[in-house]
Design a protein around this motif. Structure first.
Motif, short mmCIF file in Angstrom:
data_model
loop_
_atom_site.label_atom_id
_atom_site.label_comp_id
_atom_site.label_asym_id
_atom_site.label_seq_id
_atom_site.Cartn_x
_atom_site.Cartn_y
_atom_site.Cartn_z
N GLY A 22 32.19 12.53 43.31
CA GLY A 22 30.74 12.50 43.39
C GLY A 22 30.31 11.68 44.59
O GLY A 22 30.95 10.69 44.93
N SER A 24 26.64 10.27 47.02
CA SER A 24 25.19 10.07 47.01
C SER A 24 24.76 9.38 48.29
O SER A 24 25.58 8.80 49.02
N GLU A 79 27.20 8.79 38.36
CA GLU A 79 26.63 9.79 37.45
C GLU A 79 27.09 11.19 37.84
O GLU A 79 27.49 11.99 36.98
N ARG A 80 27.04 11.50 39.11
CA ARG A 80 27.44 12.82 39.57
C ARG A 80 28.94 13.07 39.40
O ARG A 80 29.37 14.20 39.20
N SER A 81 29.73 12.01 39.47
CA SER A 81 31.19 12.15 39.37
C SER A 81 31.65 12.42 37.96
O SER A 81 32.71 13.03 37.75
#
Length: 335
Positions: A22, A24, A79-81
């Motif tokens: 992820g 960002s 969070e994305r990971s």
């Protein structure tokens, strides 16, 4: 040289490969236009855009500290990971904007995230995010950490001399982060990195901190722009070529090119040297954010995601270069 330990010891074992889970980017809220810059120095919007490609840059507000921006970027990348924060085994932060010798910014961030991971800072200026990715890759593959949080963050507005016509229009602020972990297939290519200390005087902090404290003044960044431009446009280009070749890719097999956003004329020179076909998407994010040093690459990738121009699984060549002088680049597979 032979090596025979008296009592053999075990070695750590990691994943054969690593990848980014992820990413960002955090862009500060204050927009500084060329028109505003021209109230500090004798210049024009046309001159700044022609010389650098910059139309605006983002500067952090008082509340957007390097700690705050780092934590915001880190939370989103985690969070994305999909990786639980407690499974992150190391945090690596690249910055020139943390003015506290100890504790490190990485340790402070670990505390903010509720993490007990190993944590340390590195100083590699504009090459810092690529350095952090390379260290994350090595830590995962060595078994030193299962997951690594790599962060690049800067508040160069704190180090900008607003009266210096050669640099006042260049610098911006921001942060970016990536979570790196194990993979069955290569997701991070070999790093091509190095330094050229003989040219270190071309980009410096002046004065050094002991003198600054004695004189009661804040240091600023100074740069000899022409030789830096030539080094980046003609020498660093070949390191980018080496990074692409090290990953086993031909130019036409590359999907995205995101160099450090230092000067759009440098980006254009690199595209020509690499002989990139028109099918390769090239980031020109400097137009909106200025030069945010270690944060510029993840901020640029975030902008491409936000615009829907990049997708998971695409190959992306990143390369950073700057004060030191240092450089670092590798091919990554976008998460």
């Amino acid at each position: 040289m032979s090596f025979s330990p008296r009592h053999p010891i075990k070695a750590s074992e990691g994943s054969p490969y690593s990848r980014i889970y992820g990413m960002s980017g955090y862009t500060p809220s204050r927009i500084v236009t060329n028109e505003e810059v021209c109230t500090w120095i004798e210049s024009s919007d046309e001159w700044i855009r022609t010389r650098s490609g910059i139309s605006t840059r983002h500067w952090a507000t008082g509340e957007e500290t390097v700690e705050y921006m780092s934590v915001e970027a880190a939370k989103l990348a985690i969070e994305r990971s999909g990786v639980p924060v407690e499974e992150i085994g190391a945090i690596v932060v690249s910055t020139v904007g943390w003015f506290t010798q100890t504790p490190s910014l990485a340790c402070v961030i670990a505390g903010d995230l509720g993490s007990k991971a190993a944590a340390y800072d590195i100083s590699a200026a504009c090459a810092g995010f690529s350095y952090a990715i390379a260290q994350g890759d090595a830590l995962v593959r060595s078994g030193a950490a299962k997951y690594v949080l790599a962060i690049g963050v800067e508040r160069l507005s704190d180090l900008t001399d607003k009266s210096d016509r050669s640099t006042a229009f260049i610098f911006g602020d921001g942060a970016g982060a990536a979570v790196i972990g194990p993979s069955d297939e290569p997701g991070i290519g070999p790093v091509v990195w190095g330094s050229d200390a003989e040219q270190g005087h071309l980009i410096q902090q002046v004065p050094h901190w002991p003198q600054a404290v004695d004189e009661g003044k804040r240091p600023v960044l100074v740069m000899d722009g022409n030789p830096v431009f030539k080094w980046a446009a003609f020498t660093v280009c070949h390191y980018a070529e080496q990074a692409l070749a090290a990953a086993g890719l031909a130019p036409e097999e590359l999907d995205v090119f995101v160099p450090h956003q230092a000067n759009d004329r440098i980006t254009q020179a690199m595209v020509r040297t690499l002989k990139l076909p028109e099918s390769v998407l090239v980031s020109h994010n400097i137009a909106n954010t200025g030069n945010a040093s270690a944060a510029s690459i993840p901020m640029a990738i975030e902008a491409l995601y936000q615009d829907g121009r990049v997708h998971s699984g695409e190959t992306c060549l990143i390369i950073g270069f700057g004060a030191g002088l240092v450089y670092s680049g590798q091919v990554i597979v976008l998460p």
